[in-house]
Design an enzyme around this catalytic site. Structure first.
Site, PDB file in Angstrom:
ATOM      1  N   ASP A 170       0.817  -1.218   0.000  1.00  0.00           N
ATOM      2  CA  ASP A 170       0.000   0.000   0.000  1.00  0.00           C
ATOM      3  C   ASP A 170       0.852   1.271   0.000  1.00  0.00           C
ATOM      4  O   ASP A 170       2.015   1.260   0.410  1.00  0.00           O
ATOM      5  CB  ASP A 170      -0.887   0.033   1.257  1.00  0.00           C
ATOM      6  CG  ASP A 170      -2.037  -0.958   1.184  1.00  0.00           C
ATOM      7  OD1 ASP A 170      -2.051  -1.811   0.280  1.00  0.00           O
ATOM      8  OD2 ASP A 170      -2.925  -0.869   2.050  1.00  0.00           O
TER       9      ASP A 170
ATOM     10  N   HIS B  16       3.738  -2.379   3.046  1.00  0.00           N
ATOM     11  CA  HIS B  16       3.772  -0.991   2.550  1.00  0.00           C
ATOM     12  C   HIS B  16       5.065  -0.714   1.786  1.00  0.00           C
ATOM     13  O   HIS B  16       6.152  -0.890   2.336  1.00  0.00           O
ATOM     14  CB  HIS B  16       3.648  -0.010   3.720  1.00  0.00           C
ATOM     15  CG  HIS B  16       2.295  -0.036   4.365  1.00  0.00           C
ATOM     16  ND1 HIS B  16       1.923  -1.032   5.243  1.00  0.00           N
ATOM     17  CD2 HIS B  16       1.223   0.781   4.224  1.00  0.00           C
ATOM     18  CE1 HIS B  16       0.669  -0.825   5.616  1.00  0.00           C
ATOM     19  NE2 HIS B  16       0.221   0.269   5.020  1.00  0.00           N
TER      20      HIS B  16
HETATM   21 ZN   LIG Z   1      -2.620   3.142   3.267  1.00  0.00          ZN
END
Ligand SMILES: [Zn+2]
Length: 239
Positions: free
Chosen positions: A52, A203
């Site tokens: 993400d 991430h």
């Molecule tokens: Zn996020």
């Protein structure tokens, strides 16, 4: 932005839920109360690596190289305004064969936003991504996993399935790669016990942050999964 406990209570009462139930429905990653969230399928040998908050020039290229070296297809939920700044990198992710999803334009908590803001966040990110990659986006992940019924309705109207995760690594906090790997191993063990696939939240963003522990952890997660005979899929397989 609605953030006080009183305002949350008001929203909860408006939705016909007790405050605790509202928090569960809006924020618990696998809750299905406010709408259908894609998490994983029933095959414990399936695993999705999802990244993400990119594209991020300080981490995404390293990750793309690693994934290519191991011939693994992953999923990237991109932030629209970062795509506008790094369209070539977004294009490279798509050209490398990965699945690209929408992670809103500016990454707000959607559980607290107006319907108009939610629509504009999701629609502008779709436009930014589609301009960059020249292809259609089908998946959407709400920032922080936060949602309410209107979020699902708008995502669906925009042709998007909403996706969360069932393994969280907290890799946005500074930690060694080994601690990320431990959380993934525990999560996969738990998912296997419940006969379900693994959808791992990692991430590669935000912008300009090197994500070295996440990239290093990815190498170990891939080695583990291959040794265990697991298969890499994207959440599209579970929609
Ligand atoms: Zn996020």
């Amino acid at each position: 932005m609605v953030t006080s406990p009183e305002s949350v209570a008001a929203v909860a009462v408006g939705a016909g839920l007790a405050v605790g139930a509202w928090f569960y429905a809006a924020l618990y990653p696998t809750s299905q109360i406010f709408g259908r969230v894609v998490i994983a399928g029933g095959d414990p040998a399936e695993l999705a690596l999802t990244y993400d908050d990119g594209p991020n020039p300080s981490a995404t290229p390293q990750l793309l190289e690693l994934l290519a070296n191991h011939d693994v297809r992953a999923t990237f939920f991109l932030i629209g305004e970062s795509v506008r700044k790094q369209p070539a990198l977004a294009r490279e992710i798509a050209a490398s064969g990965h699945c690209i999803g929408n992670h809103t334009m500016t990454h707000p908590w959607l559980s607290y936003q107006s319907a108009a803001r939610i629509r504009s966040e999701i629609a502008s990110a779709n436009a930014a991504i589609e301009d960059a990659i020249g292809g259609e986006v089908k998946l959407f992940r709400p920032p922080h996993g936060a949602r309410r019924p209107v979020v699902f309705r708008i995502a669906e109207e925009l042709g998007l399935a909403t996706v969360n995760w069932n393994i969280i690594t907290h890799d946005w906090r500074v930690q060694p790669a080994s601690s990320i790997v431990d959380k993934v191993r525990n999560g996969i063990r738990r998912n296997r016990a419940y006969h379900r696939g693994s959808n791992i939240l990692l991430h590669d963003g935000a912008m300009d942050q090197p994500r070295t522990p996440t990239v290093q952890a990815t190498a170990t997660i891939i080695a583990d999964a291959k040794a265990a005979g697991m298969r890499f899929v994207t959440p599209e397989a579970w929609v």
